[in-house]
Design a protein around this motif. Structure first.
Motif, short mmCIF file in Angstrom:
data_model
loop_
_atom_site.label_atom_id
_atom_site.label_comp_id
_atom_site.label_asym_id
_atom_site.label_seq_id
_atom_site.Cartn_x
_atom_site.Cartn_y
_atom_site.Cartn_z
N GLY A 1 0.78 -1.22 0.00
CA GLY A 1 0.00 0.00 0.00
C GLY A 1 0.82 1.27 0.00
O GLY A 1 0.26 2.37 0.02
N HIS A 2 2.14 1.15 -0.03
CA HIS A 2 3.01 2.33 0.03
C HIS A 2 3.50 2.67 -1.38
O HIS A 2 3.93 1.79 -2.12
CB HIS A 2 4.20 2.07 0.94
CG HIS A 2 5.04 3.29 1.21
ND1 HIS A 2 4.68 4.23 2.14
CD2 HIS A 2 6.21 3.71 0.67
CE1 HIS A 2 5.60 5.18 2.16
NE2 HIS A 2 6.53 4.88 1.27
N THR A 3 3.42 3.94 -1.74
CA THR A 3 3.90 4.40 -3.04
C THR A 3 5.26 5.09 -2.87
O THR A 3 5.44 5.89 -1.94
CB THR A 3 2.90 5.38 -3.68
OG1 THR A 3 1.64 4.71 -3.84
CG2 THR A 3 3.39 5.86 -5.04
N TYR A 4 6.20 4.77 -3.76
CA TYR A 4 7.54 5.33 -3.68
C TYR A 4 7.77 6.29 -4.84
O TYR A 4 7.61 5.90 -6.01
CB TYR A 4 8.59 4.22 -3.75
CG TYR A 4 8.51 3.22 -2.62
CD1 TYR A 4 9.31 3.34 -1.49
CD2 TYR A 4 7.60 2.16 -2.67
CE1 TYR A 4 9.22 2.43 -0.45
CE2 TYR A 4 7.51 1.24 -1.63
CZ TYR A 4 8.32 1.38 -0.53
OH TYR A 4 8.23 0.48 0.50
N ASP A 5 8.13 7.53 -4.53
CA ASP A 5 8.57 8.40 -5.62
C ASP A 5 9.99 7.99 -6.00
O ASP A 5 10.62 7.15 -5.34
CB ASP A 5 8.45 9.88 -5.26
CG ASP A 5 9.33 10.30 -4.08
OD1 ASP A 5 10.42 9.71 -3.87
OD2 ASP A 5 8.92 11.23 -3.35
N ASP A 6 10.53 8.57 -7.05
CA ASP A 6 11.82 8.13 -7.55
C ASP A 6 12.94 8.35 -6.54
O ASP A 6 13.85 7.51 -6.41
CB ASP A 6 12.16 8.85 -8.86
CG ASP A 6 11.30 8.36 -10.02
OD1 ASP A 6 10.67 7.29 -9.89
OD2 ASP A 6 11.26 9.06 -11.06
N ALA A 7 12.88 9.45 -5.82
CA ALA A 7 13.92 9.72 -4.83
C ALA A 7 13.89 8.68 -3.71
O ALA A 7 14.94 8.19 -3.26
CB ALA A 7 13.76 11.12 -4.27
N PRO B 1 19.93 -3.48 -4.80
CA PRO B 1 19.84 -3.18 -6.23
C PRO B 1 18.68 -3.86 -6.94
O PRO B 1 18.32 -3.47 -8.03
CB PRO B 1 21.19 -3.70 -6.78
CG PRO B 1 22.12 -3.64 -5.61
CD PRO B 1 21.27 -4.01 -4.42
N LEU B 2 18.08 -4.87 -6.30
CA LEU B 2 16.94 -5.55 -6.89
C LEU B 2 15.60 -4.98 -6.41
O LEU B 2 14.55 -5.50 -6.77
CB LEU B 2 17.00 -7.05 -6.58
CG LEU B 2 18.26 -7.76 -7.10
CD1 LEU B 2 18.24 -9.23 -6.69
CD2 LEU B 2 18.38 -7.63 -8.61
N PHE B 3 15.63 -3.92 -5.62
CA PHE B 3 14.40 -3.32 -5.13
C PHE B 3 13.44 -2.91 -6.25
O PHE B 3 12.21 -3.00 -6.06
CB PHE B 3 14.70 -2.11 -4.25
CG PHE B 3 13.48 -1.38 -3.79
CD1 PHE B 3 12.66 -1.91 -2.81
CD2 PHE B 3 13.12 -0.15 -4.34
CE1 PHE B 3 11.50 -1.25 -2.39
CE2 PHE B 3 11.98 0.53 -3.93
CZ PHE B 3 11.17 -0.02 -2.95
N PRO B 4 13.92 -2.48 -7.44
CA PRO B 4 12.97 -2.12 -8.50
C PRO B 4 12.00 -3.24 -8.85
O PRO B 4 10.88 -2.96 -9.31
CB PRO B 4 13.89 -1.79 -9.68
CG PRO B 4 15.12 -1.24 -9.04
CD PRO B 4 15.31 -2.11 -7.81
N TYR B 5 12.36 -4.50 -8.63
CA TYR B 5 11.42 -5.59 -8.90
C TYR B 5 10.29 -5.63 -7.87
O TYR B 5 9.23 -6.20 -8.13
CB TYR B 5 12.15 -6.93 -8.90
CG TYR B 5 13.03 -7.13 -10.11
CD1 TYR B 5 12.48 -7.35 -11.37
CD2 TYR B 5 14.42 -7.08 -9.99
CE1 TYR B 5 13.29 -7.53 -12.48
CE2 TYR B 5 15.23 -7.26 -11.10
CZ TYR B 5 14.67 -7.48 -12.34
OH TYR B 5 15.47 -7.65 -13.44
N SER B 6 10.51 -5.06 -6.71
CA SER B 6 9.51 -5.05 -5.66
C SER B 6 8.68 -3.77 -5.65
O SER B 6 7.60 -3.73 -5.07
CB SER B 6 10.18 -5.23 -4.29
OG SER B 6 9.26 -5.27 -3.23
N ARG B 7 9.18 -2.74 -6.29
CA ARG B 7 8.57 -1.41 -6.17
C ARG B 7 7.12 -1.37 -6.65
O ARG B 7 6.26 -0.75 -6.01
CB ARG B 7 9.40 -0.39 -6.95
CG ARG B 7 8.87 1.04 -6.85
CD ARG B 7 9.73 2.00 -7.67
NE ARG B 7 9.18 3.34 -7.68
CZ ARG B 7 9.70 4.35 -8.39
NH1 ARG B 7 10.78 4.14 -9.14
NH2 ARG B 7 9.12 5.54 -8.35
N TYR B 8 6.84 -2.00 -7.77
CA TYR B 8 5.48 -2.01 -8.33
C TYR B 8 4.96 -3.44 -8.39
O TYR B 8 5.73 -4.38 -8.60
CB TYR B 8 5.47 -1.47 -9.76
CG TYR B 8 5.95 -0.06 -9.92
CD1 TYR B 8 5.14 1.02 -9.59
CD2 TYR B 8 7.21 0.19 -10.45
CE1 TYR B 8 5.58 2.32 -9.77
CE2 TYR B 8 7.66 1.49 -10.63
CZ TYR B 8 6.84 2.55 -10.29
OH TYR B 8 7.28 3.83 -10.47
#
Length: 297
Positions: free
Chosen positions: A172-178, A188-195
């Motif tokens: 339920g948490h949204t991350y802006d780019d920063a 470094p693999l967090f982008p796979y979890s971001r969305y």
């Protein structure tokens, strides 16, 4: 055949009360614990006897399994069977570590999560160092809430360099780019979890070489699809195994989307899919998967 099983029995009790977890501080009755133990022992007996298959097993209890002796015993026993390629469990690492002396550490692995505010940092770190000293395969992770960032940075600095630190995007948490960049600097693999990953109609290994099993032996393709494929113990699931597209619109949990064939995660985690350990150190920044394969909201 090669088969990966995600086992989740009736255990729901946990010794932590994380505010982001719906199962925090649940207490199972003695009867519920007896039932969970019987279910787990039945599953362990089945897996031990299934010598014609090559098995990999990940225990994903709603509660904390390793504070229960029957989970420690199950992992240790299964680790010694030649046809078991890997046996792992998700854990908050609140248990002692001496039981690992009874396990084959070439087969056993741990997926550990640090929950700030639930256990003293130094105690958790000491447990991680014990695992490293014992040469246990393990990863360590944290939920990517803003208030956890400093703890995550501290962990990354204090953990042995070879231990992978993963970050789960908070539900339920949204991350802006920063914000995403700060977490990606740690994992470094967090982008796979971001969305959440768009998955509808896409090929997935679940239901073919990966299955979910509950305490009664009911087999489903994964924890997130309720349709039943049969039962483990009477073998009715076997004819139902086969390639099939995902019926869900999105998949937002690592233990689900790691099996999507449209993602490269079997290569990224080669040899360590169940315990969430990359085959090699992730690059400084993993490229963000194409947005047309991800949910945008």
């Amino acid at each position: 055949m090669d088969l990966t099983l995600l086992y989740r029995g009736p255990l729901a009790s946990c010794d932590y009360d994380c505010p982001y977890c719906p199962f925090a501080k649940r207490r199972d009755s003695r009867e519920q614990l007896r039932t969970d133990r019987a279910c787990l022992e039945r599953f362990t007996d089945w897996a031990a006897a299934r010598t014609t298959d090559r098995l990999s097993v990940l225990f994903t209890p709603w509660g904390e399994g390793l504070v229960r002796s029957w989970y420690r015993r199950a992992l240790a026993e299964l680790s010694h069977h030649p046809h078991v390629r890997r046996v792992a469990i998700q854990t908050n690492l609140g248990c002692r570590t001496d039981w690992l002396a009874d396990a084959d550490l070439g087969t056993l692995a741990l997926w550990c999560t640090y929950h700030p505010g639930q256990t003293p940092y130094d105690r958790f770190l000491a447990k991680c160092r014990e695992l490293a000293d014992r040469q246990v395969r393990f990863s360590v992770g944290i939920v990517g809430l803003p208030e956890h960032l400093e703890a995550a940075r501290r962990l990354r600095a204090d953990l042995p360099e070879h231990v992978y630190l993963w970050v789960n995007a908070a539900e339920g948490h949204t991350y802006d780019d920063a914000q995403a960049d700060r977490w990606t600097a740690l994992d470094p693999l967090f982008p796979y979890s971001r969305y959440p990953h768009t998955s509808a109609g896409l090929p997935c290994r679940t239901g073919e070489s990966v299955i979910s099993v509950d305490g009664d032996g009911t087999v489903r393709r994964c924890h997130f699809v309720r349709a039943e494929l049969g039962n483990l113990y009477d073998g009715t699931y076997r004819p139902a195994l086969g390639p099939r597209p995902c019926p869900r619109s999105v998949c937002d949990c690592h233990i689900g989307y790691v099996h999507l064939e449209t993602l490269p995660l079997y290569d990224v985690f080669a040899g360590g899919v169940l315990e969430r350990i990359p085959a090699s150190a992730p690059p400084p920044r993993a490229p963000l998967p194409l947005r047309d394969h991800r949910a945008t909201g």
